[in-house]
Design an enzyme around this catalytic site. Structure first.
Site, mmCIF file in Angstrom:
data_model
loop_
_atom_site.group_PDB
_atom_site.id
_atom_site.type_symbol
_atom_site.label_atom_id
_atom_site.label_comp_id
_atom_site.label_asym_id
_atom_site.label_seq_id
_atom_site.Cartn_x
_atom_site.Cartn_y
_atom_site.Cartn_z
ATOM 1 N N PRO A 71 0.811 -1.214 0.132
ATOM 2 C CG PRO A 71 -1.033 -1.517 1.441
ATOM 3 C CD PRO A 71 0.212 -2.051 1.089
ATOM 4 C CB CYS A 72 1.162 3.972 -2.508
ATOM 5 S SG CYS A 72 -0.467 4.288 -3.014
ATOM 6 C CB THR A 73 -2.577 4.597 2.138
ATOM 7 O OG1 THR A 73 -3.197 3.491 1.508
ATOM 8 C CG2 THR A 73 -3.625 5.722 2.485
#
Length: 379
Positions: A71-73
Protein backbone atom coordinates in the site's frame (compact mmCIF):
# COMPACT_ATOMS: atom_id res chain seq x y z
CA UNK A 1 7.35 -25.36 -19.14
CA UNK A 2 6.80 -22.23 -17.02
CA UNK A 3 9.79 -19.95 -16.39
CA UNK A 4 9.09 -20.17 -12.65
CA UNK A 5 6.38 -19.87 -10.04
CA UNK A 6 5.00 -16.68 -8.47
CA UNK A 7 3.22 -15.65 -5.27
CA UNK A 8 1.57 -12.23 -5.39
CA UNK A 9 1.03 -10.25 -2.18
CA UNK A 10 -1.13 -7.10 -2.17
CA UNK A 11 -1.96 -8.38 -5.63
CA UNK A 12 -4.81 -5.97 -6.35
CA UNK A 13 -6.26 -7.00 -9.70
CA UNK A 14 -3.14 -8.90 -10.72
CA UNK A 15 -1.09 -6.42 -12.77
CA UNK A 16 2.22 -7.86 -11.60
CA UNK A 17 1.04 -11.41 -12.06
CA UNK A 18 -0.62 -10.96 -15.44
CA UNK A 19 2.56 -9.37 -16.75
CA UNK A 20 4.73 -12.14 -15.32
CA UNK A 21 2.38 -14.78 -16.74
CA UNK A 22 2.79 -13.14 -20.16
CA UNK A 23 6.54 -13.63 -19.72
CA UNK A 24 6.09 -17.35 -19.05
CA UNK A 25 5.74 -17.55 -15.26
CA UNK A 26 3.05 -19.53 -13.45
CA UNK A 27 1.05 -17.98 -10.61
CA UNK A 28 0.54 -20.21 -7.56
CA UNK A 29 -0.92 -17.86 -4.93
CA UNK A 30 -2.54 -14.42 -4.79
CA UNK A 31 -3.29 -12.40 -1.68
CA UNK A 32 -5.44 -9.28 -1.27
CA UNK A 33 -7.74 -8.28 1.56
CA UNK A 34 -10.22 -6.11 -0.40
CA UNK A 35 -13.21 -8.16 -1.49
CA UNK A 36 -13.44 -6.52 -4.93
CA UNK A 37 -9.78 -7.19 -5.63
CA UNK A 38 -10.06 -10.79 -4.41
CA UNK A 39 -13.12 -11.43 -6.57
CA UNK A 40 -11.29 -10.03 -9.61
CA UNK A 41 -8.31 -12.28 -8.93
CA UNK A 42 -10.54 -15.32 -8.56
CA UNK A 43 -12.28 -14.49 -11.84
CA UNK A 44 -9.17 -13.73 -13.87
CA UNK A 45 -6.80 -16.34 -12.41
CA UNK A 46 -8.97 -19.49 -12.26
CA UNK A 47 -7.48 -22.35 -10.29
CA UNK A 48 -5.02 -20.13 -8.39
CA UNK A 49 -5.22 -20.11 -4.59
CA UNK A 50 -6.65 -16.78 -3.38
CA UNK A 51 -6.18 -15.66 0.22
CA UNK A 52 -7.30 -12.51 2.03
CA UNK A 53 -5.57 -10.60 4.80
CA UNK A 54 -1.77 -10.91 4.59
CA UNK A 55 -1.55 -10.77 8.39
CA UNK A 56 -3.38 -14.10 8.53
CA UNK A 57 -1.18 -15.74 5.87
CA UNK A 58 1.08 -18.16 7.73
CA UNK A 59 3.49 -19.18 4.96
CA UNK A 60 4.17 -18.98 1.24
CA UNK A 61 4.39 -21.89 -1.18
CA UNK A 62 7.75 -22.74 -2.71
CA UNK A 63 8.04 -20.15 -5.49
CA UNK A 64 10.83 -18.39 -7.39
CA UNK A 65 9.29 -14.90 -7.25
CA UNK A 66 7.31 -13.00 -4.63
CA UNK A 67 5.69 -9.74 -5.77
CA UNK A 68 4.21 -7.05 -3.57
CA UNK A 69 2.77 -3.73 -4.67
CA UNK A 70 2.37 -2.85 -1.00
CA UNK A 71 0.00 0.00 0.00
CA UNK A 72 1.09 3.52 -0.92
CA UNK A 73 -1.52 5.21 1.30
CA UNK A 74 0.99 6.46 3.87
CA UNK A 75 3.70 7.29 1.30
CA UNK A 76 1.80 9.15 -1.42
CA UNK A 77 1.85 12.93 -1.76
CA UNK A 78 -1.94 12.87 -1.63
CA UNK A 79 -2.15 10.27 1.13
CA UNK A 80 -1.77 10.53 4.88
CA UNK A 81 2.07 10.81 4.57
CA UNK A 82 2.48 8.88 7.83
CA UNK A 83 5.39 7.10 6.19
CA UNK A 84 6.63 3.55 6.42
CA UNK A 85 5.32 3.27 9.99
CA UNK A 86 1.76 4.00 8.89
CA UNK A 87 -0.93 1.38 9.39
CA UNK A 88 -1.14 0.49 5.68
CA UNK A 89 2.29 1.10 4.09
CA UNK A 90 3.85 -0.42 7.19
CA UNK A 91 2.35 -3.77 6.14
CA UNK A 92 5.47 -4.27 4.02
CA UNK A 93 6.80 -5.86 7.22
CA UNK A 94 4.38 -8.72 6.60
CA UNK A 95 6.04 -9.27 3.22
CA UNK A 96 9.41 -9.50 4.94
CA UNK A 97 8.01 -11.93 7.52
CA UNK A 98 6.83 -14.26 4.79
CA UNK A 99 9.87 -14.12 2.49
CA UNK A 100 12.23 -14.55 5.42
CA UNK A 101 11.02 -18.11 5.89
CA UNK A 102 10.25 -18.89 2.23
CA UNK A 103 13.54 -17.64 0.70
CA UNK A 104 12.38 -17.11 -2.92
CA UNK A 105 14.96 -16.43 -5.61
CA UNK A 106 13.51 -12.98 -6.29
CA UNK A 107 11.51 -10.39 -4.36
CA UNK A 108 9.85 -7.58 -6.35
CA UNK A 109 8.29 -4.54 -4.66
CA UNK A 110 6.52 -1.52 -6.16
CA UNK A 111 5.45 1.84 -4.78
CA UNK A 112 5.25 5.59 -5.44
CA UNK A 113 8.34 7.77 -6.05
CA UNK A 114 7.45 9.90 -3.03
CA UNK A 115 8.84 7.08 -0.90
CA UNK A 116 12.31 8.31 -1.92
CA UNK A 117 11.69 11.79 -0.50
CA UNK A 118 9.10 11.53 2.27
CA UNK A 119 10.68 11.95 5.72
CA UNK A 120 14.13 12.00 4.11
CA UNK A 121 13.55 8.69 2.33
CA UNK A 122 12.79 6.82 5.54
CA UNK A 123 10.81 4.15 3.69
CA UNK A 124 13.66 3.28 1.32
CA UNK A 125 16.14 3.34 4.18
CA UNK A 126 13.99 0.87 6.09
CA UNK A 127 13.48 -1.45 3.10
CA UNK A 128 17.12 -1.54 2.03
CA UNK A 129 18.28 -1.80 5.63
CA UNK A 130 16.13 -4.87 6.22
CA UNK A 131 17.21 -6.49 2.96
CA UNK A 132 20.90 -6.00 3.74
CA UNK A 133 20.51 -7.27 7.30
CA UNK A 134 19.09 -10.51 5.91
CA UNK A 135 21.72 -10.99 3.20
CA UNK A 136 19.77 -9.75 0.17
CA UNK A 137 21.26 -7.89 -2.78
CA UNK A 138 18.91 -5.13 -3.95
CA UNK A 139 18.38 -2.63 -6.72
CA UNK A 140 15.63 -0.15 -7.42
CA UNK A 141 14.69 2.07 -10.34
CA UNK A 142 12.03 4.67 -11.01
CA UNK A 143 10.20 3.66 -14.20
CA UNK A 144 7.62 5.57 -16.26
CA UNK A 145 4.91 3.24 -17.57
CA UNK A 146 4.83 5.18 -20.86
CA UNK A 147 8.08 3.49 -21.80
CA UNK A 148 6.29 0.11 -21.86
CA UNK A 149 3.78 1.22 -24.47
CA UNK A 150 0.76 2.55 -22.56
CA UNK A 151 -0.58 6.08 -23.03
CA UNK A 152 -0.29 6.86 -19.32
CA UNK A 153 2.44 8.84 -17.58
CA UNK A 154 2.91 6.77 -14.44
CA UNK A 155 6.15 6.91 -12.41
CA UNK A 156 6.74 4.10 -9.94
CA UNK A 157 9.70 2.79 -7.96
CA UNK A 158 10.43 -0.88 -8.55
CA UNK A 159 12.65 -2.77 -6.11
CA UNK A 160 14.17 -6.12 -7.07
CA UNK A 161 16.10 -8.17 -4.50
CA UNK A 162 17.78 -11.57 -4.41
CA UNK A 163 20.09 -13.51 -2.12
CA UNK A 164 21.66 -15.44 -5.00
CA UNK A 165 21.41 -13.19 -8.07
CA UNK A 166 22.45 -9.69 -9.10
CA UNK A 167 19.27 -7.58 -9.41
CA UNK A 168 21.13 -4.99 -11.48
CA UNK A 169 20.95 -7.54 -14.32
CA UNK A 170 17.16 -7.17 -14.20
CA UNK A 171 16.53 -3.47 -13.60
CA UNK A 172 19.65 -1.94 -15.14
CA UNK A 173 20.06 -4.07 -18.28
CA UNK A 174 17.90 -1.79 -20.43
CA UNK A 175 18.21 1.94 -21.06
CA UNK A 176 16.38 3.95 -23.72
CA UNK A 177 16.49 7.39 -22.06
CA UNK A 178 17.13 10.11 -21.28
CA UNK A 179 13.38 10.81 -21.32
CA UNK A 180 10.20 10.09 -23.20
CA UNK A 181 10.28 11.57 -26.71
CA UNK A 182 8.20 14.68 -27.16
CA UNK A 183 5.16 14.24 -29.35
CA UNK A 184 5.44 16.58 -32.35
CA UNK A 185 1.73 16.97 -33.05
CA UNK A 186 -0.34 15.66 -30.12
CA UNK A 187 -3.92 14.77 -30.97
CA UNK A 188 -4.96 14.78 -27.30
CA UNK A 189 -3.83 16.19 -23.97
CA UNK A 190 -4.51 14.54 -20.63
CA UNK A 191 -4.97 16.59 -17.45
CA UNK A 192 -6.52 16.38 -14.01
CA UNK A 193 -9.69 18.44 -13.75
CA UNK A 194 -9.62 18.09 -9.95
CA UNK A 195 -6.45 20.21 -9.90
CA UNK A 196 -5.73 23.62 -11.42
CA UNK A 197 -4.22 25.59 -8.54
CA UNK A 198 -0.63 24.35 -8.57
CA UNK A 199 -0.60 21.75 -11.31
CA UNK A 200 -2.77 19.96 -13.84
CA UNK A 201 -0.82 16.78 -14.60
CA UNK A 202 -0.47 17.91 -18.23
CA UNK A 203 0.36 14.97 -20.55
CA UNK A 204 0.56 15.24 -24.37
CA UNK A 205 -1.02 12.17 -26.04
CA UNK A 206 -1.28 10.46 -22.66
CA UNK A 207 -3.22 10.68 -19.42
CA UNK A 208 -1.59 11.61 -16.13
CA UNK A 209 -1.24 8.90 -13.51
CA UNK A 210 -4.52 7.06 -12.97
CA UNK A 211 -5.59 7.42 -9.34
CA UNK A 212 -7.44 5.08 -7.06
CA UNK A 213 -10.05 7.57 -5.90
CA UNK A 214 -11.52 7.65 -2.42
CA UNK A 215 -12.31 4.80 -0.05
CA UNK A 216 -15.95 5.81 -0.33
CA UNK A 217 -15.92 4.68 -3.95
CA UNK A 218 -15.85 8.18 -5.44
CA UNK A 219 -13.83 7.92 -8.68
CA UNK A 220 -11.15 10.42 -9.67
CA UNK A 221 -10.64 9.93 -13.41
CA UNK A 222 -8.46 12.27 -15.46
CA UNK A 223 -9.81 14.36 -18.32
CA UNK A 224 -8.66 14.69 -21.92
CA UNK A 225 -8.73 17.65 -24.29
CA UNK A 226 -9.34 16.69 -27.91
CA UNK A 227 -8.50 19.89 -29.87
CA UNK A 228 -10.02 18.62 -33.13
CA UNK A 229 -13.43 17.91 -31.63
CA UNK A 230 -16.33 20.37 -31.48
CA UNK A 231 -17.48 22.01 -28.21
CA UNK A 232 -19.29 19.54 -26.01
CA UNK A 233 -17.09 16.68 -27.18
CA UNK A 234 -13.64 18.25 -26.85
CA UNK A 235 -13.32 17.92 -23.04
CA UNK A 236 -13.92 14.32 -22.01
CA UNK A 237 -13.11 11.77 -19.36
CA UNK A 238 -12.13 8.17 -20.19
CA UNK A 239 -14.55 5.35 -19.60
CA UNK A 240 -13.39 2.79 -17.03
CA UNK A 241 -12.81 0.32 -19.89
CA UNK A 242 -10.38 2.79 -21.44
CA UNK A 243 -8.65 3.13 -18.07
CA UNK A 244 -8.17 -0.64 -17.94
CA UNK A 245 -6.51 -0.50 -21.36
CA UNK A 246 -4.29 2.37 -20.20
CA UNK A 247 -3.00 0.07 -17.43
CA UNK A 248 -2.31 -2.75 -19.88
CA UNK A 249 -5.35 -4.88 -19.03
CA UNK A 250 -7.99 -6.02 -21.52
CA UNK A 251 -11.07 -3.79 -21.48
CA UNK A 252 -13.60 -5.25 -19.05
CA UNK A 253 -11.04 -6.79 -16.69
CA UNK A 254 -13.07 -5.57 -13.68
CA UNK A 255 -16.51 -5.59 -15.29
CA UNK A 256 -18.06 -7.90 -12.67
CA UNK A 257 -17.66 -5.18 -10.01
CA UNK A 258 -20.92 -3.25 -9.95
CA UNK A 259 -19.86 0.14 -8.60
CA UNK A 260 -17.80 2.16 -11.07
CA UNK A 261 -16.00 4.02 -8.27
CA UNK A 262 -14.68 0.71 -6.95
CA UNK A 263 -13.51 -0.22 -10.45
CA UNK A 264 -11.58 3.06 -10.72
CA UNK A 265 -9.92 2.37 -7.38
CA UNK A 266 -8.95 -1.13 -8.47
CA UNK A 267 -7.51 0.05 -11.78
CA UNK A 268 -5.85 3.17 -10.36
CA UNK A 269 -4.03 1.14 -7.69
CA UNK A 270 -2.83 -1.56 -10.11
CA UNK A 271 0.65 -2.27 -11.41
CA UNK A 272 0.92 -1.59 -15.14
CA UNK A 273 0.84 -4.99 -16.86
CA UNK A 274 3.34 -3.98 -19.58
CA UNK A 275 5.95 -2.96 -17.01
CA UNK A 276 5.51 -6.27 -15.19
CA UNK A 277 5.95 -8.16 -18.47
CA UNK A 278 9.26 -6.39 -19.09
CA UNK A 279 10.37 -7.31 -15.56
CA UNK A 280 9.33 -10.91 -16.13
CA UNK A 281 11.34 -11.13 -19.32
CA UNK A 282 14.41 -9.82 -17.51
CA UNK A 283 13.87 -12.09 -14.50
CA UNK A 284 13.78 -15.01 -16.92
CA UNK A 285 16.78 -13.78 -18.94
CA UNK A 286 18.94 -11.32 -16.98
CA UNK A 287 21.30 -9.12 -18.99
CA UNK A 288 24.47 -7.16 -18.40
CA UNK A 289 23.93 -3.79 -16.67
CA UNK A 290 24.34 -0.85 -19.03
CA UNK A 291 27.37 1.42 -18.69
CA UNK A 292 26.32 4.66 -17.00
CA UNK A 293 27.71 6.97 -14.36
CA UNK A 294 27.62 5.64 -10.79
CA UNK A 295 28.60 7.10 -7.43
CA UNK A 296 28.85 5.74 -3.91
CA UNK A 297 25.40 6.19 -2.41
CA UNK A 298 26.95 7.92 0.61
CA UNK A 299 28.11 10.73 -1.72
CA UNK A 300 24.54 11.49 -2.86
CA UNK A 301 22.49 13.74 -0.57
CA UNK A 302 19.08 12.29 -1.42
CA UNK A 303 17.86 8.90 -2.49
CA UNK A 304 18.39 8.97 -6.27
CA UNK A 305 16.03 7.68 -8.95
CA UNK A 306 18.01 4.43 -9.14
CA UNK A 307 20.46 2.69 -6.84
CA UNK A 308 21.77 -0.73 -5.86
CA UNK A 309 23.32 -2.51 -2.91
CA UNK A 310 25.38 -5.58 -3.85
CA UNK A 311 27.15 -7.48 -1.07
CA UNK A 312 26.94 -4.34 1.06
CA UNK A 313 28.34 -1.98 -1.59
CA UNK A 314 25.82 0.81 -2.18
CA UNK A 315 25.85 2.87 -5.37
CA UNK A 316 23.66 5.49 -7.02
CA UNK A 317 23.03 4.75 -10.70
CA UNK A 318 22.30 7.62 -13.06
CA UNK A 319 19.71 5.93 -15.25
CA UNK A 320 16.63 7.37 -16.92
CA UNK A 321 13.06 6.39 -16.13
CA UNK A 322 12.81 4.95 -19.64
CA UNK A 323 14.28 1.44 -19.81
CA UNK A 324 12.29 0.68 -22.99
CA UNK A 325 10.78 2.64 -25.83
CA UNK A 326 7.89 0.48 -26.91
CA UNK A 327 5.45 1.75 -29.50
CA UNK A 328 2.82 3.57 -27.49
CA UNK A 329 -0.95 3.29 -27.67
CA UNK A 330 -2.66 6.22 -29.35
CA UNK A 331 -4.74 7.81 -26.65
CA UNK A 332 -7.41 8.85 -29.15
CA UNK A 333 -7.74 5.25 -30.35
CA UNK A 334 -8.08 3.93 -26.78
CA UNK A 335 -10.82 6.47 -26.07
CA UNK A 336 -12.64 5.92 -29.35
CA UNK A 337 -12.69 2.13 -29.03
CA UNK A 338 -13.23 1.78 -25.28
CA UNK A 339 -15.35 4.79 -24.46
CA UNK A 340 -15.30 8.38 -23.23
CA UNK A 341 -17.84 10.80 -21.77
CA UNK A 342 -18.11 14.60 -21.84
CA UNK A 343 -16.77 16.15 -18.64
CA UNK A 344 -19.68 17.71 -16.76
CA UNK A 345 -20.34 21.42 -16.90
CA UNK A 346 -19.78 21.78 -13.13
CA UNK A 347 -16.45 19.93 -13.20
CA UNK A 348 -15.20 21.88 -16.23
CA UNK A 349 -16.29 25.26 -14.87
CA UNK A 350 -14.66 24.61 -11.50
CA UNK A 351 -11.40 23.55 -13.12
CA UNK A 352 -11.41 26.54 -15.50
CA UNK A 353 -11.95 28.94 -12.61
CA UNK A 354 -9.05 27.49 -10.61
CA UNK A 355 -6.81 27.48 -13.67
CA UNK A 356 -7.56 31.11 -14.55
CA UNK A 357 -6.75 32.21 -10.99
CA UNK A 358 -3.39 30.39 -11.05
CA UNK A 359 -0.14 31.19 -12.80
CA UNK A 360 -0.21 27.92 -14.72
CA UNK A 361 0.05 28.13 -18.50
CA UNK A 362 -0.61 24.53 -19.59
CA UNK A 363 -2.37 24.43 -22.96
CA UNK A 364 -2.24 28.18 -23.49
CA UNK A 365 -5.13 30.35 -24.61
CA UNK A 366 -6.50 27.71 -26.96
CA UNK A 367 -7.06 25.29 -24.07
CA UNK A 368 -8.77 27.96 -21.98
CA UNK A 369 -11.04 28.83 -24.88
CA UNK A 370 -11.89 25.14 -25.30
CA UNK A 371 -12.85 24.95 -21.62
CA UNK A 372 -15.10 28.01 -21.95
CA UNK A 373 -16.72 26.65 -25.09
CA UNK A 374 -17.33 23.30 -23.39
CA UNK A 375 -19.00 24.99 -20.39
CA UNK A 376 -21.22 27.02 -22.73
CA UNK A 377 -22.18 23.97 -24.77
CA UNK A 378 -22.90 21.83 -21.71
CA UNK A 379 -25.14 24.59 -20.34
Amino acid sequence: MPAGHVAGLFAGIGGFEKGLASAGFEVDLLCDAWEHAASTLARRFPGVSIVGDIVELKALPAVEIVTAGFPCTDLSQVGRVAGIDGNESGLVREVFRLVDSASPRWLVLENVPNMLALHGGQAMAFITGWLESQGWNWAYRTVDSQSSGVAQRRRRVIVVASKMEDPRQVLFADEAGPSMRRVDSPSAYGFYWTEGNRGVGWAPDAVPTLKGGSKLGIPSPPAVWLPQERPGKAIVRPDIRAAERLQGFPAGWTDHVEREGHRWKLVGNAVTVNVAKWLGQRLHEPGEPVEVETKPLADVKRWPAAAAGIVGRREAWFLSEVPLRKRRQRLTDVLRINGMHPLSRTATAGFAKRLSASKLRAGGDEFRSALSDHVAEMS
